[in-house]
Write a protein that holds these residues in place. Structure first.
Motif: not given
Length: 252
Positions: A66-72, A76-82, A87-91, A147-152
């Protein structure tokens, strides 16, 4: 073909996560799904049928996560640090929970190959390039490695560790990981057709980094008719898998 669906509660992610296993023996293969998808992704889009010969002959055993991509990556509107921390937790979930499970269930003592298509290719690259000692090789199809592509364009220390294009560029040329990379097959493949623009851009940059660092990675660009789509990934995985398994010597 043996097929099994297993799930458990991950303390690292604070949620249930599942793995689908296909095959009962052979080289273990860790499979990351496409963006926002889950462990049934390869089956839903025909990849299990594509690989049925390998599976029925006991040459490979797939472990699809599985992934947690919808959270990471997609949040796109979520807090970038969170998002980066998630993602690090998923890793860490993959390293500390999934890989020991694969080793125990597969039982061959072989390190797994890691494979992913689209965003799954980014996941595969993060895991292999951060921990090459845990894997036998990587096949990434149509991945985007920035990764910056997904984080503006945003980047912090945590996201940096999950951005192969960034952390690999800063790796010293005498880093011990480079020797480990060169002991294993590394394939980053991308088409040059529809929806492959960012994959083409970042795969080309990864190729430049490989050459600058003395890494024997293979960056392969398919034709202008090759789109970001399952029909092409099915062709590509059949083309490259014999090389990943050490059965042929095709490639650069």
């Amino acid at each position: 073909m043996v097929k099994e669906h297993i799930s458990w509660y991950s303390e690292r992610l604070q949620r249930d996560m599942s793995i689908r296993i296909y095959g009962d023996k052979g080289t273990p293969v860790l499979v990351f799904p496409t963006q926002d998808a889950m462990s049934d992704n390869f089956e839903n889009f025909g990849m299990i049928d594509t690989l049925s010969g390998y599976l029925n002959e006991g040459r490979i055993q797939l472990f699809c996560v599985d992934t947690v991509d919808t959270e990471t990556w997609s949040n796109v509107w979520g807090d970038k640090g969170w998002r980066a921390s998630r993602q690090e937790a998923y890793y860490n979930y993959i390293v500390a929970e999934v890989l020991p499970f694969i080793a125990d269930r597969n039982g061959t003592g072989r390190l797994p190959i890691v494979i992913g298509c689209s965003l799954g290719g980014l996941h595969a690259a993060i895991l292999f390039l951060r921990r090459p000692e845990l894997f036998a090789g990587i096949l990434s199809l149509s991945g985007v490695y920035d990764a910056k592509f997904f984080f503006d364009g945003w980047l912090n220390e945590t996201l940096y560790e999950n951005s192969p294009m960034d952390f690999l560029a800063q790796m010293p040329p005498d880093h011990p990981y480079i020797r480990q990379y060169n002991e294993k097959p590394i394939i980053l493949c991308v088409g040059q057709g529809a929806w492959e623009d960012e994959g083409r851009r970042t795969t080309a940059i990864m190729g430049d980094i490989f050459r600058a660092k003395g890494i024997h990675g293979w960056t392969d660009f398919w034709g202008y008719d090759v789109n970001h789509d399952w029909c092409w990934w099915q062709k590509q995985i059949l083309y490259f898998l014999p090389y990943m398994l050490g059965e042929t010597r095709i490639g650069g």
